[in-house]
Design an enzyme around this catalytic site. Structure first.
Site, mmCIF file in Angstrom:
data_model
loop_
_atom_site.group_PDB
_atom_site.id
_atom_site.type_symbol
_atom_site.label_atom_id
_atom_site.label_comp_id
_atom_site.label_asym_id
_atom_site.label_seq_id
_atom_site.Cartn_x
_atom_site.Cartn_y
_atom_site.Cartn_z
ATOM 1 N N HIS A 194 -29.869 -31.916 16.065
ATOM 2 C CA HIS A 194 -29.775 -30.461 16.059
ATOM 3 C C HIS A 194 -30.984 -29.871 16.790
ATOM 4 C CE1 HIS A 194 -32.027 -31.411 12.282
ATOM 5 N NE2 HIS A 194 -32.859 -30.568 12.867
HETATM 6 C C1 T46 Z 1 -35.513 -31.362 11.344
HETATM 7 C C2 T46 Z 1 -35.608 -32.820 11.107
HETATM 8 C C3 T46 Z 1 -36.871 -33.419 11.655
HETATM 9 C C4 T46 Z 1 -32.644 -28.508 2.343
HETATM 10 O O1 T46 Z 1 -31.979 -28.101 1.380
HETATM 11 N N1 T46 Z 1 -33.894 -28.013 2.555
HETATM 12 C C5 T46 Z 1 -34.674 -28.433 3.589
HETATM 13 O O2 T46 Z 1 -35.811 -27.960 3.737
HETATM 14 C C6 T46 Z 1 -34.137 -29.419 4.484
HETATM 15 C C7 T46 Z 1 -34.976 -29.923 5.670
HETATM 16 C C8 T46 Z 1 -32.880 -29.913 4.267
HETATM 17 N N2 T46 Z 1 -32.152 -29.461 3.212
HETATM 18 C C9 T46 Z 1 -30.814 -30.018 2.975
HETATM 19 C C10 T46 Z 1 -29.778 -29.714 4.042
HETATM 20 C C11 T46 Z 1 -28.903 -30.949 3.995
HETATM 21 O O3 T46 Z 1 -27.905 -30.770 2.992
HETATM 22 O O4 T46 Z 1 -30.952 -31.436 2.927
HETATM 23 C C12 T46 Z 1 -29.838 -32.059 3.545
HETATM 24 C C13 T46 Z 1 -30.264 -32.972 4.670
HETATM 25 O O5 T46 Z 1 -30.775 -32.149 5.751
HETATM 26 P P1 T46 Z 1 -30.516 -32.497 7.280
HETATM 27 O O6 T46 Z 1 -29.226 -33.162 7.434
HETATM 28 O O7 T46 Z 1 -30.752 -31.241 8.084
HETATM 29 O O8 T46 Z 1 -31.715 -33.543 7.540
HETATM 30 P P2 T46 Z 1 -32.179 -34.214 8.901
HETATM 31 O O9 T46 Z 1 -33.044 -35.360 8.532
HETATM 32 O O10 T46 Z 1 -31.044 -34.474 9.812
HETATM 33 O O11 T46 Z 1 -33.101 -33.072 9.614
HETATM 34 C C14 T46 Z 1 -34.324 -32.664 9.047
HETATM 35 C C15 T46 Z 1 -34.456 -31.131 9.056
HETATM 36 O O12 T46 Z 1 -33.285 -30.540 8.487
HETATM 37 C C16 T46 Z 1 -34.658 -30.565 10.431
HETATM 38 O O13 T46 Z 1 -35.116 -29.235 10.324
HETATM 39 O O14 T46 Z 1 -36.014 -30.853 12.337
HETATM 40 O O15 T46 Z 1 -35.441 -33.217 9.742
#
Ligand code: T46
Length: 139
Positions: A56
């Site tokens: 993303h």
């Molecule tokens: C990024 C990379 C480096 C939350 O509820 N609060 C939060 O602060 C975050 C980061 C995530 N979430 C929830 C949203 C999803 O349901 O946790 C779940 C996993 O998040 P996501 O799929 O976005 O995780 P990554 O590892 O793909 O990405 C993350 C960050 O979201 C993003 O901002 O830059 O790490």
């Protein structure tokens, strides 16, 4: 919306305050190491082998990433150029400040990826569709 990797990405070498007991790294708001106010801290660990995370871009979020344990690769893409940075040292930080597609992969089993973020969590700040990212990045 055009942002280049050259302008949006910076590798930061944190100051290590080491002595005979070991090492300590201190990160402060609005410093050379963290050039924004930190509103959120999160960390990613226990990522299974072969998994790719991220995929993303963010409109407004600024982040500094560091592996406080282990290592992983961060692929960065500005829509025209791609680059992969390996985070493999707790003294190495990666600032992402711009509309950059990012993917994290090759997590070591002991990887703890710590992220300091400039904003609270906001799903509206994410672009999770690569075609949409390319359209907006090259506009
Ligand atoms: C990024 C990379 C480096 C939350 O509820 N609060 C939060 O602060 C975050 C980061 C995530 N979430 C929830 C949203 C999803 O349901 O946790 C779940 C996993 O998040 P996501 O799929 O976005 O995780 P990554 O590892 O793909 O990405 C993350 C960050 O979201 C993003 O901002 O830059 O790490």
């Amino acid at each position: 919306m055009r942002t280049t990797l050259k302008d949006a990405i910076k590798l930061i070498h944190f100051t290590v305050r080491g002595d005979e007991r070991g090492n300590l790294i201190a990160l402060e708001n609005q410093s050379a190491e963290i050039p924004f106010d930190v509103k959120r801290v999160y960390y990613i660990y226990g990522t299974q082998a072969g998994v790719t995370r991220g995929q993303h871009a963010h409109y407004a979020l600024k982040q500094v990433l560091t592996c406080v344990s282990g290592s992983c690769d961060i692929l960065l893409d500005d829509g025209a150029e791609r680059k992969t940075i390996r985070l493999d040292n707790p003294a190495k930080g990666l600032l992402i400040d711009g509309f950059i597609w990012r993917e994290m992969s090759h997590f070591s089993p002991d990887c703890v990826l710590l992220v300091l973020a400039s904003e609270h969590y906001d799903e509206a700040d994410y672009v999770r569709d690569y075609q949409r990212f390319l359209t907006e990045a090259t506009r």
